[in-house]
Design an enzyme around this catalytic site. Structure first.
Site, PDB file in Angstrom:
ATOM      1  CE1 TYR A  51      -4.524  -2.637   5.659  1.00 50.29           C
ATOM      2  CE2 TYR A  51      -2.127  -2.655   5.767  1.00 50.29           C
ATOM      3  CZ  TYR A  51      -3.306  -2.832   5.053  1.00 50.29           C
ATOM      4  OH  TYR A  51      -3.251  -3.190   3.739  1.00 50.29           O
ATOM      5  CG  ASP A  93      -4.054  -1.076  -3.489  1.00 49.31           C
ATOM      6  OD1 ASP A  93      -4.687  -2.131  -3.272  1.00 49.31           O
ATOM      7  OD2 ASP A  93      -3.800  -0.248  -2.606  1.00 49.31           O
ATOM      8  CB  SER A 113      -7.148   0.688  -3.350  1.00 54.74           C
ATOM      9  OG  SER A 113      -6.364   0.758  -2.194  1.00 54.74           O
ATOM     10  NE  ARG A 133      -3.804  -1.191   0.140  1.00 54.30           N
ATOM     11  CZ  ARG A 133      -4.946  -1.378   0.774  1.00 54.30           C
ATOM     12  NH1 ARG A 133      -4.998  -2.138   1.843  1.00 54.30           N
ATOM     13  NH2 ARG A 133      -6.059  -0.821   0.344  1.00 54.30           N
ATOM     14  CD  GLN A 154      -2.208   5.893  -4.532  1.00 53.66           C
ATOM     15  OE1 GLN A 154      -2.620   6.571  -5.458  1.00 53.66           O
ATOM     16  NE2 GLN A 154      -1.963   6.388  -3.343  1.00 53.66           N
TER      17      GLN A 154
END
Ligand code: NAD
Length: 373
Positions: free
Chosen positions: A226, A130, A133, A122, A127
């Site tokens: 997280y 990902d 996501s 992450r 991105q």
């Protein structure tokens, strides 16, 4: 040597997505790949075999994967599928290896180089690859819509000839990718939105999307951005503040999760019992057991006058766009693995190394032999 890519038809129940869509296959072909897709792979999202103009269609799984250099899927394939793959080939799909020990054993036995999509780091640079996501974004959007359609009221303030209707209050609990998208969607639909998370850094994001932030004073930021699990003391502190917001909400969207743990319970039975008549909870954490104590994953329940909606695999419900975004995530990952028409992953690249689940060190020499020249 042309790279052969095979795309599997998903077989798990309720899975409508397909790992590749026609527009992205065109790009793979331009990269020099030959693509074969399993017959019927796009049926669930109304993409007939004929729509995959740049791919051949193959019905039999063993025939499809038998000579493929790269196999693409959404869900983990069956053990039989991996058994039928060429030794040293590449598999890219979600795997969640800790839940699939027998599959991981087979991947190792066959020296398959498996890139597990849930392992994509992450970080900003990753991105575009990902998939967690891209899929969570869609789920968050859909959760807000589910809330709206299960409510017997409307989201926006509306002025009519017979008076004004008050806007709905939407509380979003858990402000990761899905939660932020739920806030954005509910806000766009005109609701008054509140957000809550145990990572205080989410406050700025919630405010920038037009929501208020419910500040509990608890900071449970864990590793890698997280959250960590709350202590009993923290849970009591949170409940004291959050209960009033739960009881004022017309819709609550919950999305909270803690890596490697069952979904945290954010809404107790007692809190549900104190909710407004006609209120709706959309529990997006149903796949991990749910964020509400009453949740039954996969079911829509009525508890008193409160509706609890807990769909499983929400991205699959938006299969067309979910497939498109997932296919683009795969394309971006493949661009890190294929250079000048040859499979040659750069193992010093953090994204490549961390996403690989099996087959890294032992497979490297075999790969360069296999794809040399
Ligand atoms: P997630 O699905 O793991 O969890 C959803 C949210 O639930 C998180 O915001 C978490 O803090 C929250 N949560 C957990 N326990 C809670 C509790 N008891 N009460 C309230 N909220 C609780 O989150 P995600 O969407 O996968 O995102 C995880 C992290 O990764 C975030 O920091 C996010 O910004 C980051 N991220 C970074 C990138 C990137 O830079 N490429 C991409 C995606 C996500």
């Amino acid at each position: 040597m042309t790279i052969k890519i095979a795309v599997l038809k998903e077989t798990r129940s309720g899975e409508r997505r397909v790992a590749m869509v026609p527009s992205v296959i065109e790009k793979l072909v331009r990269m020099g790949a030959q693509v074969a897709i399993q017959s019927g792979a796009g049926d669930a999202i109304k993409l007939p075999d004929a729509a995959f103009k740049h791919a051949t269609s193959v019905a039999d799984t063993a025939q499809l994967v038998g000579d493929a250099d790269i196999v693409l899927a959404v869900q983990p394939p069956t053990i039989e599928t991996v058994q039928a793959m060429k030794a040293g080939a590449i598999l890219i799909s979600f795997v969640y290896g800790n839940k699939e020990p027998a599959l991981v054993d087979m991947l190792q036995q066959k020296k398959i180089i498996c890139f597990a999509m849930e392992r994509v780091p992450r970080i900003s640079r990753a991105q575009a690859m990902d998939a967690l996501s891209s899929q969570a974004t869609l789920a968050g959007y859909y959760a807000a819509l589910l809330g709206a359609t299960h409510l017997a009221r409307i989201f926006p303030r509306m002025t009519t000839a017979v008076g004004s209707l008050r806007p709905a209050t939407v509380l979003v609990m858990g402000l990761g990718v899905a939660g932020l998208q739920a806030i954005a969607t509910a806000h766009r639909l005109g609701a008054v939105v509140e957000g809550y998370d145990v990572r205080p850094e989410t406050k700025g994001e919630a405010l920038s999307l037009g929501a208020k932030f419910v500040d509990t004073g608890v900071n449970a930021t864990g590793e890698g951005g997280y959250a960590r699990e709350l202590t009993q003391e923290e849970k009591a502190k949170v409940a004291q503040i959050v209960t009033a917001h739960i009881q004022q909400a017309d819709v609550i969207v919950t999305t909270a999760s803690v890596p490697g743990r069952p979904a945290p319970k954010l809404i107790s039975k007692a809190q549900v019992d104190g909710m407004k008549t006609g209120a709706v909870i959309v529990d997006l954490a149903a796949d991990g057991g749910g964020n509400c104590e009453y949740t039954k994953p996969g079911e829509t329940l009525r508890i008193g006058e409160v509706t609890i909606v807990a769909p499983l695999n929400v991205p699959s419900l938006l299969g067309e766009h979910a497939s498109e975004l997932y296919a683009k995530n795969l394309l971006n990952l493949l661009e890190l693995l294929v250079h000048d028409g040859r499979i040659s992953p750069d193992w010093s690249d953090e994204v490549v190394a961390k996403t690989a689940l099996t087959g890294t060190s032992e497979a490297k020499p075999a790969m360069s032999e296999q794809h040399a020249a």
